[in-house]
Design an enzyme around this catalytic site. Sequence first.
Site, PDB file in Angstrom:
ATOM      1  N   ASP A 153      19.704  13.885 -23.989  1.00 28.79           N
ATOM      2  CA  ASP A 153      18.626  13.918 -24.978  1.00 28.79           C
ATOM      3  C   ASP A 153      19.226  14.160 -26.362  1.00 28.79           C
ATOM      4  O   ASP A 153      18.824  15.068 -27.082  1.00 28.79           O
ATOM      5  CB  ASP A 153      17.598  14.988 -24.609  1.00 28.79           C
ATOM      6  N   GLY A 205       9.318  27.964 -33.142  1.00 26.31           N
ATOM      7  CA  GLY A 205       9.300  26.670 -32.464  1.00 26.31           C
ATOM      8  C   GLY A 205       8.289  26.716 -31.340  1.00 26.31           C
ATOM      9  O   GLY A 205       8.064  27.762 -30.742  1.00 26.31           O
TER      10      GLY A 205
END
Length: 857
Positions: free
Chosen positions: A625, A508
């Site tokens: 989020d 990532g």
Amino acid sequence: MALLLVLLFSLLASPTFVLSASSPPFTPQDNFLIDCGATNKATLPDGRAFKIESESTQQLKADDDNKVFVDKADVPSPLYLTARIFKSDATYTFHMARPGWHWIRLHFYPLSNSVFDLQKATFNVMTQKYTLLHSFNVNENKNNTKNQIFMKEYLLNITEQQFSIKFSPMKNSVAFINAIEVVSAPDNLIADTANNLQPASQFQGLSKFGYETMYRLNMGGPFVTSANDTLGRSWLPDDAYIKSKNMAKATSVGTSTIKYPDGLTPQIAPPTIYATAVQMADAIVSNQNFNITWNFQAENAFAYLIRLHFCDIVSKSLGNLYFNVYINGNMAISDLDLSHIVNGLAIPYYKDIVVNASLVSDGLSVQIGPSRMDNGAPNAILNGLEVMKLSNSVDSLDGEFGVDGKKVETGGGGPHKGAVAAVGFGLMFGAFVGLGAMVYKWRKRPQDWQKRNSFSSWLLPVHAGDTSFMSSKTSSNMYNSTLGLGRYFTFQELQEATNNFDSSKIIGVGGFGNVYLCVIDDGTSVAVKRGNPQSEQGITEFQTEIQMLSKLRHRHLVSLIGYCDENSEMILVYEYMSNGPFRDHLYGKDLPPLSWKQRLEICIGAARGLHYLHTGTTQGIIHRDVKTTNILLDDQLTAKVADFGLSKDATMGQNYVSTAVKGSFGYLDPEYFRRQQLTDKSDVYSFGVVLLEALCARPAINPALPREQVNLADWGMQWKRKGLLEKIIDPLLVGSIDPESMKKFGEAAEKCLEEHGVDRPTMGDVLWNLEYALQLQEAFTQGKLEDESSSVVLPSTEVDAAATSPAAVAVPPPSTPTPTIRPATIPEGDEGSTNAHPINDHSGTDMLAQFSNLNGR
Ligand SMILES: *[C@@H]1O[C@H](CO)[C@@H](O)[C@H](O)[C@H]1NC(C)=O
Ligand SMILES: *[C@@H]1O[C@H](CO)[C@@H](O)[C@H](O)[C@H]1NC(C)=O
Ligand SMILES: *[C@@H]1O[C@H](CO)[C@@H](O)[C@H](O)[C@H]1NC(C)=O
Ligand SMILES: *[C@@H]1O[C@H](CO)[C@@H](O)[C@H](O)[C@H]1NC(C)=O
Ligand SMILES: *[C@@H]1O[C@H](CO)[C@@H](O)[C@H](O)[C@H]1NC(C)=O
């Protein structure tokens, strides 16, 4: 006659007399508030007006000074819009109205300008008598601190009529200053005598020292700002310093309950400080006996004055509370019997203790614990704490040099220099962060969200605690062992595990840095998130993230395994989620499609995780989020909510947190966007978008689509209102969804997406509806199977741990048929999954621009 007057006075000021309401406020005779380099007066949120230099009676002498300013408003307070930069010595001289104690507060913010890079400025600050800062540089031990605000606070007995503060740049450098306060403080703020810690004796001559405030804490209470303090001080909550939080509990009473006794005024500390306290948590043992401990960094070349504030707000009657206070393991106050000393309850009391430099080898620790086990319920309390550094033998508060260049004599005894250098910076930053928190808070403004390339650029600033614990290797070990924050990894360990952060191990990438997959010693796969030194992330946020994550343990939250903070590294180690983000299984990655049941189970898992965040901790945490890339799947496809990087405690007794807008575009609660008030219902909105994504298998925002389809929430709700939601579902689901299940699901999504937060359900309600939708689906599938062939062998019944997890609060309606069949949830071919990363970046850089574009439609 005189006696009568005294009597009269003491009557008036007797403990039953509520002084806080009637004592006159302290009016400082000297009150210089200067906004350096400014051309307009600046008024702070606390009401104080800072003058420009020419309006003030002070004089500035400098051969070469530059006024600099920034006009873009991305600074936390008007004070930081301007500065003066000095290329050679410069002196501010103040004509003092009254000798005695004064606060000196210096504000530093290295604003960008064309004259000099203030991150690199190194300089000394001195008064006629005291060295305040020696070789000071805002950036000394922090490599990535843009926007860092520093406020240094001193308390000096000023005897000169013309008091001066001199700024001296080091060679090839400059000095700078943004704002200066020189303000009278009451004479009785520091008495001349105190208790000496070791040997226990009376310490005389406190008024001969200069002081620097290192820590000022409101135990068990909120952040008290300068606006709420009688002398413009700020008091931080103690959370960041307390050792074992679960051994202590906060307690509070109304401030009107506090009765100041004769001789102690709210100037010593305001009632808000005495009205909250930390006391011993109830242990489930008959004879509870333990200490509550707070730890602080301190420099061993300096002595400290520790002021302990007490007020018995916990006892029901007199004579029930006896406890001991220890400092650095030494008895500081033995058998403290507050009700006897002050003869009543809720009456403030404070005690000063001097800690000699020779006792400060490994920081400072303050402990309280019960003293007599046979008397009432064992308990101990502390309401407030101040730690002040005493000037040393050459009148320096920073380093070993006096203003005349004289150096501290290092005779045989003292553990000095090396150690000073080692802890000096850590200490310095501890104090900065402590005192700077007030201004630090202002820094969080909406435009800040364009710079969110960090782990967690966005945590509650009142938690901004002592970063100093994290600033050196030795202290990090201490940090780890004292706060129990998971495992401490050495840098070398992680370097080896990731093959020196080999790019082939990256799973990532984000603005904050990379995420690596590796195997640690016991064969466990972990995801290693390494902070990028260039990121905006401060060590404070890093630490706060560790603290927040380690508080949270739940089957449906990604767990933190440990961290490493060696060599200014900021590395977090998480459990590895081999199946990656939920989103990748819905679209864009060509993974085998998930069945409707699997999607439902994943949504239920995520809802449980969020429900736990909202309700499972004392304060409640808002994720901020929620999106399909932050819902990760493990090898069993169990959903876990990740990245609380933007999370925020829903603290402070109100049910919303006022804040700048954060989050990901397409998932953003419109009400939050408009009013900038964050509630747990903002997460519910975002979760509604997640539900639609699961159903329709398309992104929350797809700019490539015709305008009315761009925003999934709008698009989905249009079809839902028409009663035709099934027209836009994932084609792969068509025919396999029970219409009733989808109806229930669609209703849940619709309620989540209500315009107004109050109309949206809680996560608990959402969970309940999803469970129901799952049951309908299971009954449907079962019915279908039975219809088709009664001889089909069903997969064996499996106990779903999720359903028995502690957070499973949703009880399905009793009328619903409860299917017992739970087919295995692992799809074929999932071993081929690659792109699995536990933490996603918040790639919402131009979110604001997009939002306004779309809103302008
Ligand atoms: C700060 O970062 C730079 C490169 O970005 C590096 O060269 C320097 O050594 C770092 N300083 C510290 C104190 O870590
Ligand atoms: C300040 O210092 C002067 C000189 O040492 C002393 O006389 C005076 O009492 C001190 N003031 C206070 C408030 O302690
Ligand atoms: C601080 O002062 C404001 C206004 O004066 C008040 O509303 C607020 O409750 C106070 N906060 C505390 C912690 O006392
Ligand atoms: C509390 O701390 C003191 C000083 O560190 C220590 O002597 C004492 O044994 C501790 N008490 C308990 C119950 O741990
Ligand atoms: C600390 O103790 C030493 C001797 O033990 C003494 O000389 C010194 O004055 C003390 N320092 C302070 C600040 O009291």
